[in-house]
Design a protein around this motif. Structure first.
Motif, mmCIF file in Angstrom:
data_model
loop_
_atom_site.group_PDB
_atom_site.id
_atom_site.type_symbol
_atom_site.label_atom_id
_atom_site.label_comp_id
_atom_site.label_asym_id
_atom_site.label_seq_id
_atom_site.Cartn_x
_atom_site.Cartn_y
_atom_site.Cartn_z
ATOM 1 N N THR A 2 77.485 56.764 42.123
ATOM 2 C CA THR A 2 77.964 55.399 42.310
ATOM 3 C C THR A 2 77.694 54.584 41.058
ATOM 4 O O THR A 2 76.880 54.943 40.223
ATOM 5 N N HIS A 3 78.361 53.492 40.973
ATOM 6 C CA HIS A 3 78.307 52.634 39.797
ATOM 7 C C HIS A 3 77.023 51.814 39.728
ATOM 8 O O HIS A 3 76.601 51.384 38.668
ATOM 9 N N LEU A 4 76.371 51.588 40.871
ATOM 10 C CA LEU A 4 75.208 50.711 40.924
ATOM 11 C C LEU A 4 74.061 51.395 41.659
ATOM 12 O O LEU A 4 74.251 51.938 42.748
ATOM 13 N N THR A 5 72.880 51.361 41.050
ATOM 14 C CA THR A 5 71.675 51.876 41.692
ATOM 15 C C THR A 5 70.579 50.833 41.598
ATOM 16 O O THR A 5 70.631 49.929 40.766
ATOM 17 N N LEU A 45 74.505 52.207 45.605
ATOM 18 C CA LEU A 45 75.416 51.341 46.351
ATOM 19 C C LEU A 45 76.761 51.242 45.660
ATOM 20 O O LEU A 45 76.861 51.354 44.449
ATOM 21 N N GLY A 46 77.745 50.952 46.463
ATOM 22 C CA GLY A 46 79.034 50.581 45.915
ATOM 23 C C GLY A 46 79.949 51.734 45.616
ATOM 24 O O GLY A 46 79.593 52.893 45.767
ATOM 25 N N ALA A 51 84.692 46.183 39.799
ATOM 26 C CA ALA A 51 85.580 45.364 38.975
ATOM 27 C C ALA A 51 84.767 44.250 38.322
ATOM 28 O O ALA A 51 83.732 43.846 38.843
ATOM 29 N N PRO A 52 85.206 43.757 37.184
ATOM 30 C CA PRO A 52 84.506 42.619 36.577
ATOM 31 C C PRO A 52 84.409 41.458 37.570
ATOM 32 O O PRO A 52 85.329 41.211 38.344
ATOM 33 N N GLU A 82 76.404 39.626 36.826
ATOM 34 C CA GLU A 82 77.823 39.606 36.490
ATOM 35 C C GLU A 82 78.218 40.875 35.749
ATOM 36 O O GLU A 82 77.545 41.283 34.799
ATOM 37 N N VAL A 83 79.303 41.471 36.211
ATOM 38 C CA VAL A 83 79.896 42.619 35.538
ATOM 39 C C VAL A 83 80.997 42.083 34.639
ATOM 40 O O VAL A 83 81.912 41.413 35.111
ATOM 41 N N THR A 84 80.893 42.351 33.355
ATOM 42 C CA THR A 84 81.910 41.889 32.405
ATOM 43 C C THR A 84 82.944 42.981 32.175
ATOM 44 O O THR A 84 82.732 44.137 32.538
ATOM 45 N N VAL A 85 84.040 42.610 31.578
ATOM 46 C CA VAL A 85 85.075 43.594 31.249
ATOM 47 C C VAL A 85 84.484 44.668 30.343
ATOM 48 O O VAL A 85 84.699 45.859 30.559
#
Length: 109
Positions: A2-5, A45-46, A51-52, A82-85
């Protein structure tokens, strides 16, 4: 993966915080994912990619401390990020160092 841990450590006892409920929500407060920390205090998670935008991780600290009979000042901890581009393709790790009357977080790797 997953993208987030996340990784929750109980600073008062020096051990991983097992069984902490964690929710990931987006800027509209829509639930994106939910998990519970494992025996090592970790949770993934996730989706594979976020997405940004702005997100929040909310940790259910009251229930965690109540199971041990420990009073806590913070019934939950919310970490907004915040996730940026530019960072959308990177793995995100948001650890939480927790005690009954304080907490700290940082962007991990």
């Amino acid at each position: 993966m997953t993208h987030l841990t996340t990784h929750v450590l109980d600073a008062a006892t020096g051990v991983p915080a097992t069984g902490v409920a964690v929710e990931l929500t987006d800027a509209e407060d829509t639930l994106v994912a939910a998990a519970v920390t494992d025996a090592d205090g970790r949770a993934a998670l996730g989706p594979e990619r976020l997405a940004p935008g702005r997100y929040a991780l909310t940790f259910g600290t009251a229930a965690y401390f109540a199971r041990s009979g420990v009073e806590t000042f913070y019934p939950e901890v919310t970490v907004t990020f915040e996730v940026t581009v530019a960072g959308a393709d990177r793995h995100l790790h948001v650890p939480l160092l927790l005690s009954p009357f304080a907490y700290s977080t940082y962007r991990g790797s």
